[in-house]
Design an enzyme around this catalytic site. Structure first.
Site, PDB file in Angstrom:
ATOM      1  N   HIS A  76      -1.426  -1.621  -4.055  1.00  0.00           N
ATOM      2  CA  HIS A  76      -2.652  -0.948  -3.606  1.00  0.00           C
ATOM      3  C   HIS A  76      -3.185   0.070  -3.648  1.00  0.00           C
ATOM      4  CE1 HIS A  76      -5.685  -2.795  -0.403  1.00  0.00           C
ATOM      5  NE2 HIS A  76      -5.347  -1.472   0.670  1.00  0.00           N
ATOM      6  N   MET A  86     -10.332   7.029  -0.156  1.00  0.00           N
ATOM      7  CA  MET A  86     -10.724   6.817   1.452  1.00  0.00           C
ATOM      8  C   MET A  86     -11.524   8.764   1.174  1.00  0.00           C
ATOM      9  SD  MET A  86      -7.811   6.376   4.501  1.00  0.00           S
ATOM     10  CE  MET A  86      -6.785   5.125   4.160  1.00  0.00           C
ATOM     11  N   ASP A 101      -5.261   3.210  -1.232  1.00  0.00           N
ATOM     12  CA  ASP A 101      -6.282   3.104  -0.606  1.00  0.00           C
ATOM     13  C   ASP A 101      -6.668   4.218  -1.067  1.00  0.00           C
ATOM     14  OD1 ASP A 101      -6.271   1.297   1.246  1.00  0.00           O
ATOM     15  OD2 ASP A 101      -4.340   1.417   1.756  1.00  0.00           O
ATOM     16  N   MET A 159     -10.227  -6.825   6.613  1.00  0.00           N
ATOM     17  CA  MET A 159      -9.135  -6.266   7.196  1.00  0.00           C
ATOM     18  C   MET A 159      -8.759  -6.792   8.400  1.00  0.00           C
ATOM     19  SD  MET A 159      -9.491  -3.566   4.872  1.00  0.00           S
ATOM     20  CE  MET A 159      -8.369  -2.752   6.128  1.00  0.00           C
ATOM     21  N   SER A 193       0.725  -1.286  -0.070  1.00  0.00           N
ATOM     22  CA  SER A 193       0.540  -0.080   0.066  1.00  0.00           C
ATOM     23  C   SER A 193       1.077   1.271   0.135  1.00  0.00           C
ATOM     24  CB  SER A 193      -0.951  -0.002   1.410  1.00  0.00           C
ATOM     25  OG  SER A 193      -1.161   1.056   1.148  1.00  0.00           O
ATOM     26  N   HIS A 224      -9.103   0.027  -3.671  1.00  0.00           N
ATOM     27  CA  HIS A 224      -9.815  -0.374  -1.843  1.00  0.00           C
ATOM     28  C   HIS A 224     -10.220   0.368  -1.470  1.00  0.00           C
ATOM     29  CE1 HIS A 224      -9.013  -1.483   2.517  1.00  0.00           C
ATOM     30  NE2 HIS A 224     -10.443  -1.413   2.090  1.00  0.00           N
ATOM     31  N   GLY A 255       2.033  -1.917   3.730  1.00  0.00           N
ATOM     32  CA  GLY A 255       1.674  -0.273   4.083  1.00  0.00           C
ATOM     33  C   GLY A 255       3.327  -0.188   4.398  1.00  0.00           C
ATOM     34  N   ASP A 262      -5.337  -7.164   5.125  1.00  0.00           N
ATOM     35  CA  ASP A 262      -4.636  -5.439   5.025  1.00  0.00           C
ATOM     36  C   ASP A 262      -4.836  -4.971   5.801  1.00  0.00           C
ATOM     37  OD1 ASP A 262      -3.850  -3.165   4.182  1.00  0.00           O
ATOM     38  OD2 ASP A 262      -6.315  -2.873   3.311  1.00  0.00           O
ATOM     39  N   MET A 291     -12.557   2.765   0.268  1.00  0.00           N
ATOM     40  CA  MET A 291     -13.478   2.989   1.877  1.00  0.00           C
ATOM     41  C   MET A 291     -14.027   4.147   1.436  1.00  0.00           C
ATOM     42  SD  MET A 291     -10.096   2.040   3.767  1.00  0.00           S
ATOM     43  CE  MET A 291      -8.643   2.527   2.585  1.00  0.00           C
TER      44      MET A 291
HETATM   45  C1  DX5 Z   1      -5.981   0.444   6.045  1.00  0.00           C
HETATM   46  C2  DX5 Z   1      -5.346   0.498   4.767  1.00  0.00           C
HETATM   47  C3  DX5 Z   1      -3.922  -0.175   4.622  1.00  0.00           C
HETATM   48  C4  DX5 Z   1      -2.860   0.869   5.024  1.00  0.00           C
HETATM   49  C5  DX5 Z   1      -2.421  -0.216   5.908  1.00  0.00           C
HETATM   50  O1  DX5 Z   1      -7.256   1.549   6.032  1.00  0.00           O
HETATM   51  O2  DX5 Z   1      -6.473  -0.448   3.617  1.00  0.00           O
HETATM   52  O3  DX5 Z   1      -3.843  -0.781   3.200  1.00  0.00           O
HETATM   53  O4  DX5 Z   1      -2.571   1.237   4.184  1.00  0.00           O
HETATM   54  O5  DX5 Z   1      -1.136  -0.058   6.165  1.00  0.00           O
HETATM   55  P1  DX5 Z   1      -0.337  -0.982   7.346  1.00  0.00           P
HETATM   56  O6  DX5 Z   1       0.075  -1.678   6.285  1.00  0.00           O
HETATM   57  O7  DX5 Z   1       0.891  -0.031   7.993  1.00  0.00           O
HETATM   58  O8  DX5 Z   1      -1.658  -1.440   8.228  1.00  0.00           O
HETATM   59 ZN    ZN Z   2      -6.277  -0.946   2.042  1.00  0.00          ZN
END
Ligand code: DX5
Ligand code: ZN
Length: 220
Positions: free
Chosen positions: A31, A35, A33, A135, A8, A64, A195, A173, A66
């Site tokens: 990946h 948001m 993210d 998740m 990510s 992904h 990430g 994730d 969100m």
């Molecule tokens: C959280 C994201 C993840 C995040 C993971 O909402 O969906 O993809 O970037 O980051 P780490 O690996 O640091 O938990």
């Molecule tokens: Zn994610």
């Protein structure tokens, strides 16, 4: 398909994303993210940024989402160049229709479950999905602690996939690191988002290789 590592970029340097993606050359997917500050209390980027990243790399993109209204927005990410698009079942109004639309548009369709959302009510949807995302932290932020309480759901999902005879990928994730990845692989996950573990490493691509080696050993 075997083990896949999907770093990510949430914890990468947003002022230099093209260069940051170039640091993970052996990744299977990038990946992304997305948001919206509604579905989760954080705001990242939308399809314009995703399209720019798609142009900058040959690695396929895994979005992904969100976001609060995936039914209306998911296809924008297929158009932006994503090979896989994940929506949250908690946000989707019509998950079956949405999964079919994503597939029809030419991408892999994937559905995500927050930590408190069980898999059992959605068992019959598995044949509609190319990937299920479980998740392992509450979505919204990178760098959170892995939730061990999600491990039984990974095992259940893997069992239900076998029951339905589907080849659905099982992605995890949140909090995935050299310390937690083996537990997830043993439980049945085969696609791993990481990430902060990747982007806090001195050599992100070496970390991708180390994560892959641990997951492969643990999955037997
Ligand atoms: C959280 C994201 C993840 C995040 C993971 O909402 O969906 O993809 O970037 O980051 P780490 O690996 O640091 O938990
Ligand atoms: Zn994610």
């Amino acid at each position: 398909m075997g083990i896949q590592i999907t770093p990510s970029i949430l914890n990468a340097d947003f002022a230099a994303l093209g260069a940051e993606v170039a640091r993970i050359g052996s990744a299977d997917w990038v990946h992304m993210d997305v948001m919206d500050d509604h579905f989760v209390p954080n705001l990242t980027f939308g399809p314009t940024m995703v399209e720019a990243i798609a142009r900058s790399t040959d690695i396929p993109l895994d979005a992904h989402l969100m976001i609060a209204d995936p039914d209306r927005r998911a296809l924008d990410y297929v158009d932006a160049g994503c090979g896989s698009v994940t929506f949250h079942v908690e946000a989707a109004k019509a998950p079956i229709r949405l999964a079919r639309e994503i597939r029809k548009a030419g991408a892999r369709a994937s559905m995500a479950l927050k930590p408190a959302t069980p898999i059992e009510p959605y068992e019959e949807l598995l044949p509609e999905l190319d990937m299920l995302l479980i998740m392992t932290v509450e979505p919204g932020f990178g760098g959170q602690k892995f939730l061990d309480l999600c491990l039984p759901k990974i095992r259940t999902a893997r069992r239900l996939m076998a029951k339905h005879g589907v080849e659905t990928w099982l992605q995890v994730d949140g909090g995935i690191s050299l310390e937690t990845i083996e537990r997830c692989a043993e439980a049945g996950a085969d696609v791993f988002v990481a990430g902060s573990a990747v982007y806090s490493a001195d050599d992100p691509d070496r970390m991708v290789a180390q994560l892959r080696a641990k997951a492969e050993a643990a999955s037997g």
